[in-house]
Scaffold this motif. Structure first.
Motif, PDB file in Angstrom:
ATOM      1  N   TYR B  36       0.857  -1.186   0.000  1.00 56.26           N
ATOM      2  CA  TYR B  36       0.000   0.000   0.000  1.00 56.26           C
ATOM      3  C   TYR B  36       0.891   1.234   0.000  1.00 56.26           C
ATOM      4  O   TYR B  36       1.989   1.224   0.561  1.00 56.26           O
ATOM      5  CB  TYR B  36      -0.892   0.041   1.245  1.00 56.26           C
ATOM      6  N   GLN B  38       0.870   5.501   0.882  1.00 59.82           N
ATOM      7  CA  GLN B  38       0.179   6.597   1.563  1.00 59.82           C
ATOM      8  C   GLN B  38       0.915   7.888   1.270  1.00 59.82           C
ATOM      9  O   GLN B  38       2.037   8.079   1.738  1.00 59.82           O
ATOM     10  CB  GLN B  38       0.105   6.342   3.062  1.00 59.82           C
ATOM     11  N   ASN B  41      -0.687  13.064   4.254  1.00 58.05           N
ATOM     12  CA  ASN B  41      -2.034  13.460   4.675  1.00 58.05           C
ATOM     13  C   ASN B  41      -3.139  12.855   3.809  1.00 58.05           C
ATOM     14  O   ASN B  41      -4.215  13.428   3.663  1.00 58.05           O
ATOM     15  CB  ASN B  41      -2.168  14.985   4.688  1.00 58.05           C
ATOM     16  N   LYS B  42      -2.850  11.700   3.253  1.00 59.46           N
ATOM     17  CA  LYS B  42      -3.841  11.017   2.422  1.00 59.46           C
ATOM     18  C   LYS B  42      -4.130   9.634   2.993  1.00 59.46           C
ATOM     19  O   LYS B  42      -3.476   9.165   3.928  1.00 59.46           O
ATOM     20  CB  LYS B  42      -3.330  10.872   0.981  1.00 59.46           C
ATOM     21  N   GLY B  43      -5.114   8.965   2.370  1.00 60.82           N
ATOM     22  CA  GLY B  43      -5.446   7.610   2.783  1.00 60.82           C
ATOM     23  C   GLY B  43      -4.517   6.589   2.174  1.00 60.82           C
ATOM     24  O   GLY B  43      -3.480   6.911   1.601  1.00 60.82           O
ATOM     25  N   LEU B  44      -4.904   5.317   2.316  1.00 61.79           N
ATOM     26  CA  LEU B  44      -4.095   4.195   1.846  1.00 61.79           C
ATOM     27  C   LEU B  44      -4.597   3.720   0.487  1.00 61.79           C
ATOM     28  O   LEU B  44      -5.782   3.449   0.318  1.00 61.79           O
ATOM     29  CB  LEU B  44      -4.187   3.050   2.848  1.00 61.79           C
ATOM     30  N   PHE B  90       3.799   0.713   2.582  1.00 63.14           N
ATOM     31  CA  PHE B  90       3.574  -0.314   3.595  1.00 63.14           C
ATOM     32  C   PHE B  90       3.474  -1.689   2.948  1.00 63.14           C
ATOM     33  O   PHE B  90       2.690  -1.883   2.014  1.00 63.14           O
ATOM     34  CB  PHE B  90       2.274  -0.048   4.366  1.00 63.14           C
TER      35      PHE B  90
END
Lengths: 112, 113
Positions: B36, B38, B41-44, B90
């Protein structure tokens, strides 16, 4: 849009308060999750619900209480907030038997 | 039980050079593995996933990863880095039947002009 949506995106609150974060998915998924990302970016599962039933409950203080009114919603209620609760909380969903998770954009909680 | 170790907390490359982000896993069964990304300041966002099909997995934005069972590794590569690749990455392993994800500690990729 099809997605996992969380509200609010940002939440600043004082110690001792009670707050809730809401999550909704319109993907028709069976399973929903809450993950916590700490200040060092480490992500850890908190809870998992399958069709409104709690199936995973990691070692989370009982001040945290998830609630799933239906399989499209999983809300997180936090009582007596502490400074250490400051983190980014991610909601996610998955279809049973499928390994594809969809994450929400996160809720940044700051406790002051 | 399963675990994931990302061997580098920070990786810095120059734009246009190859990217290698290293990941080792531990699992008592045949794992499903993911990468993943990121952005700040953003999502996954899911880059790619391995679920016991082809061991070389191609993902979005030119990334790919190779599952090596003998080395218990799932390294992420990209032939040529772009400035927009700068983000946190990640490596993730799925529990049995995909019921939960265990995240590695993350690798911050920095791309220099």
């Amino acid at each position: 849009d099809t997605a996992v949506s969380q509200t609010p995106k940002y939440l600043v609150t004082q110690m001792g308060n009670d707050k809730s974060i809401k999550c909704e998915q319109n993907l028709g998924h069976d399973t929903m999750y809450w993950y916590k990302q700490d200040s060092k970016k480490f992500l850890k599962i908190m809870f998992s619900y399958n069709n409104k039933e709690l199936i995973i409950n990691e070692t989370v203080p009982n001040r945290f209480s998830p609630k799933s009114p239906d399989k499209a919603h999983l809300n997180l209620h936090i009582n007596s907030l502490e400074l250490g609760d400051s983190a980014v909380y991610f909601c996610a969903s998955r279809s049973q038997g499928n390994y594809g998770y969809t994450f929400g954009s996160g809720t940044r909680l700051t406790v002051v | 039980a399963q675990s994931v170790t990302q061997l580098d907390s920070h990786v810095s490359v120059s734009e246009g050079t190859p990217v290698l982000l290293r990941c080792n896993y531990s699992s008592s069964y045949s794992p499903s593995l993911f990468w993943y990304v990121q952005h700040p300041n953003k999502g996954l966002q899911l880059l790619l996933k391995y679920t016991s099909a082809a061991t070389l997995v191609k993902g979005i934005n030119g990334f790919e990863a190779e599952f090596k069972k003998s080395e218990t590794s799932f390294h992420l590569t990209k032939p040529s880095a772009h400035m927009s690749d700068a983000a946190e990455y990640f490596c993730v392993v799925s529990g049995r039947a995909g019921n939960m994800l265990t995240f590695g500690g993350g690798t911050r990729l920095m791309v220099k002009p």
